[in-house]
Each structure stands twice: as C-alpha cells, then as structure tokens.
Design an enzyme around this catalytic site. Structure first.
Site, short mmCIF file in Angstrom:
data_model
loop_
_atom_site.label_atom_id
_atom_site.label_comp_id
_atom_site.label_asym_id
_atom_site.label_seq_id
_atom_site.Cartn_x
_atom_site.Cartn_y
_atom_site.Cartn_z
N ASP A 89 5.73 -3.54 -6.53
CA ASP A 89 6.76 -4.52 -6.88
C ASP A 89 7.10 -5.28 -5.60
O ASP A 89 7.16 -4.68 -4.54
CB ASP A 89 8.01 -3.78 -7.41
N TYR A 149 7.38 -20.29 -17.45
CA TYR A 149 7.21 -18.91 -17.93
C TYR A 149 6.27 -18.88 -19.13
O TYR A 149 5.29 -18.12 -19.16
CB TYR A 149 8.58 -18.34 -18.30
N ALA A 175 1.63 -7.57 -20.05
CA ALA A 175 2.93 -7.85 -20.70
C ALA A 175 3.01 -9.33 -21.05
O ALA A 175 3.18 -10.18 -20.18
CB ALA A 175 4.07 -7.48 -19.77
N GLY A 179 11.11 -2.91 -11.74
CA GLY A 179 11.90 -3.78 -12.61
C GLY A 179 12.49 -3.00 -13.79
O GLY A 179 12.32 -1.78 -13.89
N ARG A 235 20.97 -13.14 -18.87
CA ARG A 235 20.64 -13.02 -20.30
C ARG A 235 21.90 -12.70 -21.09
O ARG A 235 22.89 -12.20 -20.57
CB ARG A 235 19.57 -11.95 -20.50
N1 UDP Z 1 23.04 -17.18 -24.42
C1 UDP Z 1 24.40 -17.34 -24.61
N2 UDP Z 1 25.25 -17.02 -23.60
C2 UDP Z 1 24.85 -16.53 -22.40
C3 UDP Z 1 23.45 -16.36 -22.21
C4 UDP Z 1 22.60 -16.68 -23.23
O1 UDP Z 1 24.83 -17.78 -25.70
O2 UDP Z 1 25.71 -16.27 -21.52
C5 UDP Z 1 22.13 -17.51 -25.52
C6 UDP Z 1 20.90 -18.34 -25.12
O3 UDP Z 1 21.19 -19.71 -25.16
C7 UDP Z 1 19.91 -17.91 -26.17
C8 UDP Z 1 20.28 -16.46 -26.48
O4 UDP Z 1 21.61 -16.30 -26.02
O5 UDP Z 1 20.03 -18.68 -27.33
C9 UDP Z 1 19.40 -15.45 -25.77
O6 UDP Z 1 19.34 -15.80 -24.42
P1 UDP Z 1 18.66 -14.89 -23.32
O7 UDP Z 1 18.72 -15.64 -22.03
O8 UDP Z 1 19.24 -13.53 -23.36
O9 UDP Z 1 17.16 -14.72 -23.81
P2 UDP Z 1 16.05 -15.73 -24.37
O10 UDP Z 1 16.64 -17.11 -24.52
O11 UDP Z 1 14.98 -15.69 -23.36
O12 UDP Z 1 15.69 -15.16 -25.67
#
Ligand code: UDP
Length: 314
Positions: A32, A146, A115, A11, A187
């Site tokens: 993995d 999760y 982790a 990963g 993400r």
């Molecule tokens: N987010 C966004 N646009 C995207 C993907 C994510 O604005 O295309 C926002 C999401 O709603 C969150 C932040 O970015 O508030 C981080 O999201 P990510 O999925 O990277 O990580 P996590 O929420 O697990 O911290």
C-alpha cells in the site's frame, strides 16, 4: 501454505481481505502506498508470522520474492472526494498499477482478482444493473477518472486472459460499508454517521431522492473469497440489492444513532448517479452467494466502531 499478494492492503477493503486470508491460513503480503490507506488498519496483524506489509506504490514495478499463488488488486482511491483530489494517481493506479499486477501474475503463474466497481455502469439507464449492461459513463466528467480507469482495468484484464491465458477474476463492487472506513472520506455513510453523532445537520446532496444499495463489508469479503476460488472469468456484481433513497437513509441513520440532527440540502455533485442497485442473479447462481447482513445490522456494528473516534472518553 498458499501465498497471496493484496494491493491496497492497508485500505478499508484491503485490510478486511488481509484479515480473512490470514484467518484461512494463507501467507499474506500486503502492499500500500498509504495515500488513502492507514497502517492502523493492519497493525493488529503485525504479530502474525504469516503476514508481511510493504509500503509501495503499485504504479512502480512490483517485486515479490519466491512463488505467488494469488493476487488481489485493491489499490485505488475509491471515494469521490479522494479521486477528485488525486485524479492522475487514480488513473495511474487503474492503468499502470493494473498492468504491473497482471505482469506479476503472468510471471508467477498466479491467479489474479481485480477490484472493479458499479461505477463502470456510470449513471445507469438500466435498473437494476446486470453484468451485461455496458454502462453510461461521462469520460470527461469529474468521475471519469475513476470510472474510465476501472473500465480500462477490466479491458486490460480480459486482454491478459485472452492473450496470455492468465487466470483472471473481476468483481464489480457496489457501495460497501463497515468498520475502518475513514470518517472524513466524504462518502455518505461516514458523513451522515459523523454528523448525526456530533449533533450537526446531515448534508443530503440534491433532493435526496437518488438511490444507493449498501453492502456490509463481511458480505462483500465472502463474495470475493468465493469468486476467487470459482472458475468464472467474466465480471460478477457483488452487492446488497436492498435499495434506499438518500433521504430514507438519512432517517435511518438518525433513528439508529438516536440523533435529533436536522437534514440540510446541498448541490448535487456533477454526474452523481440517480439510481444504483445490483442484479445479483449471477453471484447467486455461480457462487451460491447472497448478503447475510441487513443494512440495519451492518449499520449498528459500524456506528459502534466509529464512536470511540467521535465521542472521546472524558
Ligand atoms: N451524498 C450525500 N451527502 C453526503 C455525501 C454523499 O447526500 O454528505 C450522496 C451522493 O451525492 C450520492 C450518495 O450520497 O448520491 C452516495 O454517495 P457516496 O459518495 O457515498 O458514494 P457514490 O456516489 O460513489 O455511490
């Protein structure tokens, strides 16, 4: 030569850990099931005599021949769209997978590092988040699979420590980025970089005022390396406390990629944390650790690493 087993070794984080421990001259065994990992992330290690890879699902019994000094348990889907697609697998790897890893550690008298994640704090009501904070998680929301798996994982790890005197370590990882993230893992960072380089609108969720704190992968790996070799068994936050709103982050990506893309706003996912920033006083004190890479430095390296995939050579 010390021997280490790395689950999730193909990963994003697992493969960077493989690199680091190979560099430090450990014998590395990576496993993995390739549900979100890729052999591409570790193919450069195949020629190393101290590296072995096995395709295996850690929710099934794990058999390792001979002795083992350390285990790093990094197997799990880790991006919101991945764990929404694989909710049961996510819960199984955090529970059964962790149980198998802890059992193996007990059998081999190995030290194990698990982790964990800033998601154990849920949508936090304490800011910045210290390790003492118990969190604000919705167990039945979409992220619950999760968050609760990781919370269960921490509890199980502490039980093995207290009941079997196992040598355990727990790292709480905050948003981390760098080369080998999957461009389509959903993400925000790969999404924004991909959109910016393709000239498409950047998709900010909600009003974009929610915050995150992004850590460059090399800093995280250094923190994990130090924690593994420390004597501290309770959870430790590793993350970069430089906090940014998603709107500011979008502007930063546009500037660094020299993109003229616009920003569009889409519905905020359910239970999306409004703010996140690690308190890293403990890591500073215990491990003499703090981030060395600014977000901009890390982003420049990461953007370059994505370019070959996004801008194919003519
Ligand atoms: N987010 C966004 N646009 C995207 C993907 C994510 O604005 O295309 C926002 C999401 O709603 C969150 C932040 O970015 O508030 C981080 O999201 P990510 O999925 O990277 O990580 P996590 O929420 O697990 O911290």
């Amino acid at each position: 030569m010390k021997k280490i087993l790395i689950t999730g070794g193909a990963g994003f984080l697992g493969s960077h850990l493989c690199d680091r421990f190979i560099e430090e001259n450990y014998k590395v065994i990576a496993i993995d099931n390739l549900s979100t990992g890729s052999v591409k992330n570790i193919e450069h290690l195949n020629k190393k005599s101290n590296f072995e890879f096995y395709e295996h699902d850690v929710t099934k019994f794990i058999h390792v021949v001979g002795n083992l000094d350390y285990i790093l348990h990094f197997a799990s889907p880790a991006s919101p769209i991945d764990y929404l697609k694989m909710p049961i697998q996510t819960m199984k790897v955090g529970s059964l997978g962790t149980l198998n890893c802890l059992g193996l550690a007990k059998e081999k008298k190995a030290r194990i590092l698990i982790a964990s994640t800033s998601e154990v704090y849920g949508d936090p009501l304490v800011h910045p988040q210290t390790e003492e904070y118990w969190g604000n998680v919705n167990p039945i929301g979409p992220r619950g699979v999760y968050d609760e798996a990781k919370r269960f994982q921490e509890a199980l790890t502490m039980a093995y420590r207290n009941y079997h005197q196992l040598e355990t370590r727990i790292v709480r990882i905050f948003n981390t980025f760098g080369p080998r993230m999957r461009l389509n893992d959903g993400r925000v960072l790969p999404a924004f970089i991909g959109q910016a380089l393709k000239g498409k609108p950047l998709t900010a969720f909600g009003d974009g005022n929610q915050t995150r704190s992004f850590t460059y992968v090399d800093d995280l790996i250094e923190g994990i390396f130090r924690l593994l070799h420390s004597e501290y068994a309770n959870p430790v936050n590793i993350g970069n406390p430089q906090e940014v709103t998603i709107n500011e982050f979008a502007q930063e990506i546009l500037q660094l990629t020299r993109s003229s893309s616009s920003i569009t706003y889409q519905t905020l996912p359910i239970d999306d944390p409004k703010q996140r920033k690690p308190d890293i006083s403990l890591a500073k004190k215990l491990l003499d650790w703090q981030p060395q890479f600014s977000r901009a430095q890390g982003l420049k390296i990461t953007i370059e690493s994505f370019k070959p995939e996004l801008i194919p050579k003519k």
